[in-house]
Design a protein around this motif. Sequence first.
Motif, PDB file in Angstrom:
ATOM      1  N   VAL A  11       0.837  -1.204   0.000  1.00  0.00           N
ATOM      2  CA  VAL A  11       0.000   0.000   0.000  1.00  0.00           C
ATOM      3  C   VAL A  11       0.869   1.251   0.000  1.00  0.00           C
ATOM      4  N   THR A  12       1.915   1.260   0.804  1.00  0.00           N
ATOM      5  CA  THR A  12       2.807   2.424   0.871  1.00  0.00           C
ATOM      6  C   THR A  12       3.482   2.675  -0.472  1.00  0.00           C
ATOM      7  N   ALA A  15       0.915   3.941  -2.991  1.00  0.00           N
ATOM      8  CA  ALA A  15       0.536   5.311  -2.651  1.00  0.00           C
ATOM      9  C   ALA A  15       1.634   6.301  -3.037  1.00  0.00           C
ATOM     10  N   ALA A  47      -2.958   7.591   2.157  1.00  0.00           N
ATOM     11  CA  ALA A  47      -2.828   6.150   1.924  1.00  0.00           C
ATOM     12  C   ALA A  47      -1.430   5.671   2.320  1.00  0.00           C
ATOM     13  N   GLY A  51      -0.467   2.928   5.178  1.00  0.00           N
ATOM     14  CA  GLY A  51       0.380   1.778   4.897  1.00  0.00           C
ATOM     15  C   GLY A  51       1.535   1.665   5.870  1.00  0.00           C
TER      16      GLY A  51
END
Length: 146
Positions: A11-12, A15, A47, A51
């Motif tokens: 997710v990181t 993002a 986001a 994350g």
Amino acid sequence: MLSDRIFGLVVTLIALAYVASATQIQTSFLEDPVGPKTFPILIGSIAALCGVIVVLRPDPNPDWPTLKTFGSLIAAVFVLICYAYALKPMGFVIPTAITAAILSYQIEPRATRAILAGVGLSVGLFVLFKFALGLGLVAFPKGWIG
């Protein structure tokens, strides 16, 4: 715990890639103070922060969703993709009403309430976006209104 950390890392990274791509948005010299870059950068930053939090504080005993839940998520993603493609040719009100009704039905499978929620959200969001925020939305297909 490892699955949460991997998910948080993914997710990181996504993002951060989203924020990087948002910085590449071309703007004209006539833009509003906020500009078209601000909202995507804000969403991507939030986001990325979420994350990082998942990486640093994973759930020690995560519960994975059932196969039925995965099916519902896939159906929702499919509906939202169709919604994105339907907006331009169909206008805002009809695709939004259909999409909101389908997603509302997934939350609580009562057809009448889902249809009312879809129509109410569609009309309410159109009024909010068009008149309160001044966005240039088209309500219905262009051929319907002279």
